[in-house]
Design a protein around this motif. Structure first.
Motif, PDB file in Angstrom:
ATOM      1  N   SER A   1       0.740  -1.215   0.231  1.00 49.84           N
ATOM      2  CA  SER A   1      -0.022   0.043   0.104  1.00 49.84           C
ATOM      3  C   SER A   1       0.784   1.157   0.071  1.00 49.84           C
ATOM      4  CB  SER A   1      -1.043  -0.185   1.342  1.00 49.84           C
ATOM      5  OG  SER A   1      -0.335   0.166   2.402  1.00 49.84           O
TER       6      SER A   1
ATOM      7  N   LEU B   1       0.127   4.421  -2.362  1.00 52.23           N
ATOM      8  CA  LEU B   1       0.035   5.793  -1.633  1.00 52.23           C
ATOM      9  C   LEU B   1       1.032   6.760  -2.455  1.00 52.23           C
ATOM     10  CD1 LEU B   1      -0.662   5.241   2.079  1.00 52.23           C
ATOM     11  CD2 LEU B   1      -2.207   6.144   0.026  1.00 52.23           C
TER      12      LEU B   1
ATOM     13  N   THR C   1       0.056   8.798  -5.338  1.00 50.82           N
ATOM     14  CA  THR C   1      -1.033  10.017  -5.277  1.00 50.82           C
ATOM     15  C   THR C   1      -0.655  11.135  -5.843  1.00 50.82           C
ATOM     16  OG1 THR C   1      -2.015   8.592  -3.407  1.00 50.82           O
ATOM     17  CG2 THR C   1      -2.649  11.098  -3.756  1.00 50.82           C
ATOM     18  N   PRO C   2       0.649  11.526  -5.568  1.00 50.97           N
ATOM     19  CA  PRO C   2       1.005  12.901  -6.188  1.00 50.97           C
ATOM     20  C   PRO C   2       1.204  12.985  -7.568  1.00 50.97           C
ATOM     21  CG  PRO C   2       2.389  12.264  -4.374  1.00 50.97           C
ATOM     22  CD  PRO C   2       1.404  11.116  -4.718  1.00 50.97           C
TER      23      PRO C   2
ATOM     24  N   LYS D   1      -0.877  11.234  -9.535  1.00 51.43           N
ATOM     25  CA  LYS D   1      -2.230  11.355 -10.007  1.00 51.43           C
ATOM     26  C   LYS D   1      -2.877  12.908  -9.921  1.00 51.43           C
ATOM     27  CE  LYS D   1      -5.277   8.798  -7.892  1.00 51.43           C
ATOM     28  NZ  LYS D   1      -6.023   7.755  -6.940  1.00 51.43           N
ATOM     29  N   THR D   2      -2.169  13.560  -8.837  1.00 52.18           N
ATOM     30  CA  THR D   2      -2.795  14.884  -8.675  1.00 52.18           C
ATOM     31  C   THR D   2      -2.280  15.992  -9.498  1.00 52.18           C
ATOM     32  OG1 THR D   2      -2.947  14.548  -6.253  1.00 52.18           O
ATOM     33  CG2 THR D   2      -2.851  16.833  -7.068  1.00 52.18           C
TER      34      THR D   2
ATOM     35  N   GLU E   1      -4.100  15.498 -12.834  1.00 50.72           N
ATOM     36  CA  GLU E   1      -5.214  16.162 -12.985  1.00 50.72           C
ATOM     37  C   GLU E   1      -5.140  17.639 -13.008  1.00 50.72           C
ATOM     38  OE1 GLU E   1      -6.754  14.384  -9.421  1.00 50.72           O
ATOM     39  OE2 GLU E   1      -7.122  12.589 -10.284  1.00 50.72           O
TER      40      GLU E   1
ATOM     41  N   TRP F   1      -9.770   7.032 -12.133  1.00 51.12           N
ATOM     42  CA  TRP F   1      -8.589   6.191 -12.189  1.00 51.12           C
ATOM     43  C   TRP F   1      -9.028   4.823 -11.815  1.00 51.12           C
ATOM     44  CZ3 TRP F   1      -4.130   8.371 -13.714  1.00 51.12           C
ATOM     45  CH2 TRP F   1      -3.902   9.687 -13.724  1.00 51.12           C
TER      46      TRP F   1
END
Length: 146
Positions: free
Chosen positions: A45, A49, A52-53, A55-56, A59, A132
């Motif tokens: 995990s 995690l 995540t940055p 993905k941001t 976006e 996603w």
């Protein structure tokens, strides 16, 4: 006349003790693999995690540039972070056409997690936002880690 009373000794017989040991052995044989799978998933995990940055960043780039296709959304371009090669104590990451690929760090002690990949694929919603989903091309899917 004296009456002698003998108390019967209480305790477990050898067969009862052997049955208990066998039951504990069976439970341990079932529980140990399940626990190892649980700890591998919990450890993995960290990589999920770490995406995540990225993905941001994708976006934000899609929203600020008003993109409707993701072909040019690649690591090191359009203000996105550069690709990182997995190494000792470093998870690898790359973005190609909006698809984020993460690779577990190369550690001798990591065992089953060494080189496992996690791939996220974006899809445009009718509103223009991204959603996603985990792509089946990542090796984490076959290992049941993601």
């Amino acid at each position: 006349m004296t009456k002698s009373t003998h108390k019967k000794q209480g305790g477990f017989t050898l067969i009862e003790l052997m049955i208990v040991v066998a039951i504990i052995g069976i439970l341990a044989a079932v529980a140990l693999p399940a626990y190892q799978n649980y700890t591998n998933r919990a450890t993995f995990s960290e990589l999920v995690l770490a995406a995540t940055p990225l993905k941001t960043a994708v976006e934000i780039e899609v929203q600020t540039a008003g993109l409707t296709v993701l072909t040019g959304v690649t690591s090191g371009l359009l203000g996105l972070p550069a690709a990182v090669t997995a190494g000792t104590n470093i998870h690898g990451s790359s973005i190609t056409a909006g698809v984020i690929a993460m690779t577990w760090e190369a550690l001798p002690a990591a065992g089953v997690l060494n080189g496992v990949t996690f791939v996220l694929r974006p899809t445009f919603l009718p509103s223009g936002a991204l959603t996603w989903e985990v792509d089946g091309t990542g090796t984490c899917v076959a290992l049941n880690l993601c």
